[in-house]
Design a protein around this motif. Structure first.
Motif, short mmCIF file in Angstrom:
data_model
loop_
_atom_site.label_atom_id
_atom_site.label_comp_id
_atom_site.label_asym_id
_atom_site.label_seq_id
_atom_site.Cartn_x
_atom_site.Cartn_y
_atom_site.Cartn_z
N GLY A 217 -1.73 3.82 6.72
CA GLY A 217 -1.83 4.92 6.40
C GLY A 217 -2.84 5.47 4.71
N ALA A 218 -2.22 4.68 3.90
CA ALA A 218 -3.10 4.84 2.49
C ALA A 218 -3.24 3.55 1.99
CB ALA A 218 -1.56 5.47 1.92
N VAL A 219 -3.49 4.04 0.94
CA VAL A 219 -4.23 2.75 0.14
C VAL A 219 -3.39 2.63 -1.77
CG1 VAL A 219 -6.13 2.17 -1.17
CG2 VAL A 219 -6.71 2.95 1.24
N PHE A 220 -2.96 2.22 -2.23
CA PHE A 220 -2.17 1.87 -3.48
C PHE A 220 -3.10 1.60 -3.89
CE2 PHE A 220 1.66 0.75 -6.52
CZ PHE A 220 2.00 1.63 -6.24
N VAL A 221 -2.96 2.56 -4.97
CA VAL A 221 -3.64 2.54 -6.19
C VAL A 221 -2.35 2.26 -7.87
CG1 VAL A 221 -5.49 3.79 -7.71
CG2 VAL A 221 -6.03 3.20 -5.34
N ASP A 222 -3.06 0.91 -7.84
CA ASP A 222 -2.03 0.84 -9.87
C ASP A 222 -2.82 1.43 -10.92
OD1 ASP A 222 -0.13 -0.44 -11.60
OD2 ASP A 222 0.49 -1.59 -10.05
N THR A 223 -2.46 2.24 -11.45
CA THR A 223 -3.13 2.57 -12.55
C THR A 223 -2.82 2.14 -13.71
OG1 THR A 223 -2.25 4.88 -12.95
CG2 THR A 223 -4.04 4.87 -11.62
N VAL B 275 -0.09 -5.07 -14.23
CA VAL B 275 -0.40 -5.26 -12.43
C VAL B 275 -0.01 -7.30 -12.44
CG1 VAL B 275 -1.74 -4.95 -11.15
CG2 VAL B 275 -1.85 -3.10 -12.87
N ARG B 276 -0.88 -7.78 -13.32
CA ARG B 276 -0.34 -9.03 -12.98
C ARG B 276 0.61 -9.59 -12.91
NH1 ARG B 276 -4.45 -8.67 -16.74
NH2 ARG B 276 -6.99 -9.38 -16.09
N ALA B 277 1.56 -8.94 -13.44
CA ALA B 277 2.99 -9.12 -13.41
C ALA B 277 3.61 -8.53 -12.16
CB ALA B 277 3.98 -8.71 -14.85
N GLY B 278 3.40 -8.15 -11.43
CA GLY B 278 4.43 -7.09 -10.43
C GLY B 278 3.38 -6.04 -9.77
N SER B 279 2.38 -5.67 -9.05
CA SER B 279 2.64 -4.70 -7.83
C SER B 279 3.06 -5.19 -6.74
CB SER B 279 0.98 -4.39 -8.08
OG SER B 279 0.47 -3.28 -8.06
N LEU B 280 1.99 -4.02 -6.12
CA LEU B 280 2.41 -3.48 -4.54
C LEU B 280 1.88 -4.73 -3.65
CD1 LEU B 280 4.35 -1.38 -4.90
CD2 LEU B 280 3.30 -0.38 -2.95
N PRO B 281 2.33 -5.59 -2.65
CA PRO B 281 0.81 -6.26 -2.21
C PRO B 281 -0.11 -5.72 -1.74
CG PRO B 281 3.57 -6.94 -1.69
CD PRO B 281 3.20 -5.58 -2.39
N GLY B 282 -1.74 -5.59 -1.69
CA GLY B 282 -2.90 -5.21 -1.32
C GLY B 282 -2.83 -4.13 -2.39
N ALA B 283 -2.71 -4.14 -3.18
CA ALA B 283 -2.90 -2.57 -4.45
C ALA B 283 -4.39 -2.88 -4.34
CB ALA B 283 -1.49 -2.81 -5.50
N LEU B 284 -4.81 -2.24 -5.16
CA LEU B 284 -6.09 -1.90 -5.98
C LEU B 284 -5.48 -1.41 -7.57
CD1 LEU B 284 -7.96 0.11 -3.68
CD2 LEU B 284 -8.65 -2.63 -4.13
N ALA B 285 -6.44 -1.95 -8.67
CA ALA B 285 -5.96 -1.92 -10.10
C ALA B 285 -7.08 -1.17 -10.47
CB ALA B 285 -6.15 -2.58 -10.49
N ILE B 286 -6.76 -0.04 -10.88
CA ILE B 286 -7.68 1.19 -11.28
C ILE B 286 -6.94 1.59 -12.71
CG2 ILE B 286 -9.35 2.82 -11.17
CD1 ILE B 286 -9.41 2.50 -7.80
N PRO B 287 -7.58 0.51 -13.90
CA PRO B 287 -6.71 1.26 -15.06
C PRO B 287 -6.66 2.52 -14.92
CG PRO B 287 -7.29 -1.12 -15.12
CD PRO B 287 -7.50 -0.50 -14.26
N LEU C 196 0.01 5.40 -8.42
CA LEU C 196 1.46 5.03 -9.11
C LEU C 196 0.51 5.56 -11.00
CD1 LEU C 196 3.55 3.56 -9.75
CD2 LEU C 196 2.70 1.28 -10.48
N ALA C 197 1.42 6.81 -11.75
CA ALA C 197 0.78 7.16 -12.71
C ALA C 197 2.47 7.30 -13.94
CB ALA C 197 -0.09 8.14 -12.76
N HIS C 198 1.98 7.18 -15.27
CA HIS C 198 3.29 7.20 -15.79
C HIS C 198 4.35 9.02 -15.49
CE1 HIS C 198 2.42 3.95 -18.01
NE2 HIS C 198 1.20 4.42 -18.49
N ASP C 199 3.28 9.81 -15.06
CA ASP C 199 3.34 11.21 -14.62
C ASP C 199 2.12 11.76 -14.27
OD1 ASP C 199 1.04 11.71 -16.41
OD2 ASP C 199 3.34 12.08 -18.38
N ARG C 200 2.73 13.07 -13.59
CA ARG C 200 2.28 13.90 -13.20
C ARG C 200 0.41 13.93 -13.98
NH1 ARG C 200 2.38 17.72 -9.26
NH2 ARG C 200 5.28 17.36 -9.07
N ALA C 201 0.59 14.48 -15.04
CA ALA C 201 -0.73 14.69 -15.52
C ALA C 201 -1.31 13.94 -15.35
CB ALA C 201 0.16 14.71 -17.39
N GLN C 202 -1.07 12.38 -15.77
CA GLN C 202 -1.59 11.36 -15.93
C GLN C 202 -2.29 10.80 -14.53
OE1 GLN C 202 -0.44 6.97 -15.82
NE2 GLN C 202 -1.64 6.43 -17.63
N ALA C 203 -1.61 11.01 -13.32
CA ALA C 203 -2.34 11.54 -11.99
C ALA C 203 -3.29 12.33 -11.26
CB ALA C 203 -1.34 11.44 -11.05
#
Length: 469
Positions: free
Chosen positions: A282-288, A294-306, A331-338
């Motif tokens: 039901g959603a797409v995970f975005v690792d920022t 990200v290479r060291a470990g992220s969710l399976p199927g995650a997109l990487a958008i630094p 996935l972000a450091h805090d609300r402001a970054q998200a």
């Protein structure tokens, strides 16, 4: 008169607020879609926005013209030039060559300057409180500092066929008949700067003048010699990749981007909630995070958008909203970054969000598959894929590597083999993580070259040094 520039480093895009301080009226030219910055500016200056306009149907970002007009009840003005194929699909006042929009004591005159696009307008600005002739040109994608707007995007991104040659010739005429007819003192304020894909050699300086460009821009000698053929050849040579999402931007900007209105705060969600949504599809995970995180470990199927650098462009490389309708979990450091990531992605039409979280704790993770430059030769019959620009590839690449730019690779997966190991690289690794994670999510397993091209070069240099000693 107030002339304020708003520059988005992400997309190398400039918009402008022009205000009459005597009447408090203002017009905004080429606004981006997250419009609060303009509302804050007029509030600070005690002004109100009465008009919104744009120089042309943009390809590299989603216009905020309708968004800002809705927020301020301002009148919309757009080009009526360019023929039937280049008419806007929403209600607006149409501008033709020579038409004037009056904002207090300020005159904003439209000049038809085709070349980059058939409908393109530049705006001559006269501060009526001080002068009776224009002192400024908002040149859009017509004239940049040291360069010109590319005329090949209709071929590359909008389904045109050999329109680049007519566009280049039109640009020659626009320079001769409009730009070079202006006095040398007229200041030039373009819509893009260095790093934009709308030209090949844009300067990093914010503005220029007609006289400076006449004397020093690369195209000056061609105009002086009336060498149309030489101008066309030089202009078309070596243009950067046109990213695949440009076609979507063209269509949405022509028809009218969706108006979002005021946005709610992004909700922080728990790891368990995120996992439930992702598991149910039901959603797409975005690792920022940074690429190496990200290479060291992220969710399976995650997109990487630094969340550093070209977040908007990278997001549009990895997500096609016409095909991907599910909301994003960021996935972000805090609300402001998200919230900042969302603001950047809205600029390229990525509008749907389920919320954000700040940690991967309690979630399953996988590391990215990589191969060192030293071990690359050990991979039997590997398909090495360079996702850099054509100019970078031409300057040097891993021997035998094929090239598909990162901004097109997700749309050209039919060019990738299904029976060979695919190894991807860019220059230093940032673009590569965006492309590789997008391909993995699309079901295409790839291995990243550690250190990307620069890592491969360093490894070769070390081998050569050891051999020489």
């Amino acid at each position: 008169m107030l002339l304020e520039r708003f520059y988005d480093d992400d997309l190398a895009q400039a918009s402008y607020l022009i205000g009459c301080q005597a009447t408090g009226e203002a017009i905004v030219v080429d606004p981006r879609r997250d419009v609060q910055v303009y509302l804050d500016a007029v509030s600070k200056h005690g002004m109100r926005i009465v008009a919104v306009t744009e120089t042309h149907i943009h390809a590299d970002y989603l216009s905020g013209t309708r968004e800002l007009a809705r927020a301020t009840d301002a009148a919309i003005y757009v080009s009526g030039e360019g023929g039937l194929d280049w008419q806007y699909g929403f209600d607006a006042h149409l501008l033709y060559d020579g038409d004037v929009v009056t904002v207090g004591n300020i005159r904003v005159q439209a000049r038809h300057t085709p070349g980059h696009t058939p409908e393109h307008l530049a705006f001559l600005v006269t501060d009526g409180a001080f002068a009776d002739e224009p002192g400024y040109m908002l040149s859009g994608d017509f004239v940049f500092v040291g360069d010109l707007g590319r005329p090949d995007l209709l071929d590359e991104a909008a389904g045109g066929k050999d329109t680049r040659f007519q566009g280049a010739s039109d640009l020659f005429d626009s320079l001769r008949n409009v730009f070079l007819e202006l006095p040398d003192h007229v200041q030039i304020h373009p819509a893009h700067g260095a790093g934009s894909a709308c030209g090949k050699a844009l300067g990093a300086i914010a503005s220029s003048t007609v006289g400076y460009e006449r004397l020093h821009a690369w195209w000056g000698p061609y105009l002086a010699a009336d060498d149309r053929a030489g101008f066309v050849s030089e202009l078309l040579e070596g243009q950067p990749d046109a990213h695949a999402y440009f076609a979507r931007m063209k269509k949405e900007n022509r028809d009218g981007p969706a108006v979002l209105g005021p946005l709610d705060e992004l909700a922080e969600i728990t790891a368990a909630h995120a996992l439930a949504m992702l598991s149910a599809g039901g959603a797409v995970f975005v690792d920022t995070r940074e690429p190496n995180e990200v290479r060291a470990g992220s969710l399976p199927g995650a997109l990487a958008i630094p969340a550093v650098g070209k977040t908007a462009a990278w997001g549009a490389w990895a997500i096609d909203p016409e095909r991907e309708k599910r909301p994003l979990v960021v996935l972000a450091h805090d609300r402001a970054q998200a919230e900042d990531v969302r603001a950047h992605l809205l600029r390229v039409g990525i509008d749907s969000y389920a919320g954000y979280l700040t940690s991967l704790a309690g979630l399953p993770t996988v590391t990215s598959a990589t191969v060192t430059p030293e071990s690359l030769a050990d991979l039997d019959d590997a398909f090495v894929l360079d996702v850099r620009e054509a100019s970078e590839y031409a300057a040097g690449h891993v021997p035998g590597a094929a090239r598909i730019g990162a901004g097109r690779v997700l749309w050209e997966t039919d060019r990738l083999p299904t029976d060979r190991t695919i190894v991807t690289y860019c220059q230093s690794g940032a673009r590569n993580i965006v492309a590789s994670q997008a391909l993995r999510r699309a079901g295409i397993p790839v291995i990243e070259l550690s250190g990307s091209y620069l890592g491969w070069v360093r490894a070769r240099q070390q081998i050569q040094t050891m051999s020489a000693s």
